[in-house]
Design a protein around this motif. Sequence first.
Motif, short mmCIF file in Angstrom:
data_model
loop_
_atom_site.label_atom_id
_atom_site.label_comp_id
_atom_site.label_asym_id
_atom_site.label_seq_id
_atom_site.Cartn_x
_atom_site.Cartn_y
_atom_site.Cartn_z
N UNK A 151 -2.94 2.20 3.86
CA UNK A 151 -3.02 0.69 3.89
C UNK A 151 -2.23 0.19 5.10
N UNK A 152 -1.58 1.10 5.89
CA UNK A 152 -0.87 1.17 7.40
C UNK A 152 -1.67 0.95 8.36
N UNK A 153 -2.88 1.80 8.14
CA UNK A 153 -3.86 1.94 9.42
C UNK A 153 -4.47 0.56 9.96
N UNK A 154 -4.66 0.31 11.14
CA UNK A 154 -5.36 -0.69 12.01
C UNK A 154 -6.71 -0.77 11.20
N UNK A 204 -12.40 4.88 5.19
CA UNK A 204 -12.85 4.29 3.84
C UNK A 204 -12.03 4.89 2.82
N UNK A 205 -12.58 6.24 2.59
CA UNK A 205 -12.07 7.09 1.43
C UNK A 205 -11.03 8.02 2.03
N UNK A 206 -9.78 8.04 1.43
CA UNK A 206 -8.75 8.76 1.84
C UNK A 206 -7.90 9.25 0.77
N UNK A 266 -4.97 5.54 15.50
CA UNK A 266 -4.77 4.42 14.50
C UNK A 266 -4.14 5.44 13.28
N UNK A 267 -4.78 6.34 13.08
CA UNK A 267 -4.01 7.15 11.97
C UNK A 267 -2.53 7.68 12.34
N UNK A 268 -2.47 7.99 13.62
CA UNK A 268 -0.93 8.55 14.23
C UNK A 268 -0.19 7.23 13.99
N UNK A 269 -0.57 6.03 14.24
CA UNK A 269 0.22 4.75 14.07
C UNK A 269 0.42 4.54 12.68
N UNK A 270 -0.32 4.61 11.87
CA UNK A 270 -0.28 4.61 10.44
C UNK A 270 1.12 5.44 9.96
#
Length: 152
Positions: free
Chosen positions: A21-24, A32-34, A98-102
């Motif tokens: 939910x925090x990912x750009x 999509x699926x995590x 994007x994942x690192x940012x999240x």
Amino acid sequence: MITEMQVLERLKAVIATDLIELQESEEGISIEHFDDKNIEIDFPDVDNMRRPTMFYIQPDYENLEPLGMHSDLATMRATVFLLCKGAPNAILVKRVFALYGALYLLLRGDPTLGGFIEDARITDMDYYPAVTASTTVTAIEASIDLQWSKEF
């Protein structure tokens, strides 16, 4: 007493439930699926990745400082590896960042992992444009300090 494995499992659970939910959200970049199957408490194994996007949590070391008669301040360093594969390199670079940012936003927004520990913070990060001589796997390695009162 909170054990080291409980802290690592809590980190895994928080990442699994709150990260996406925090990912750009950018077309082709978003995951999509995590869920918890995207995260393992283990050293990364690129050849046996279950999914195109994986997080690996590797405990590195722990420091203990006396707090009182029946407790220590435990600071455990863990390395979180974010690996992405299965897309063109331009997409992989954007996806892993994007994942690192999240992950950064997640730990800055909830450094106690829901009140389970006292503090969690990213201390440094390294980017790897290619892993194991493969230009189809991109990775980020982030060091995280996890701190809690270890009572005995």
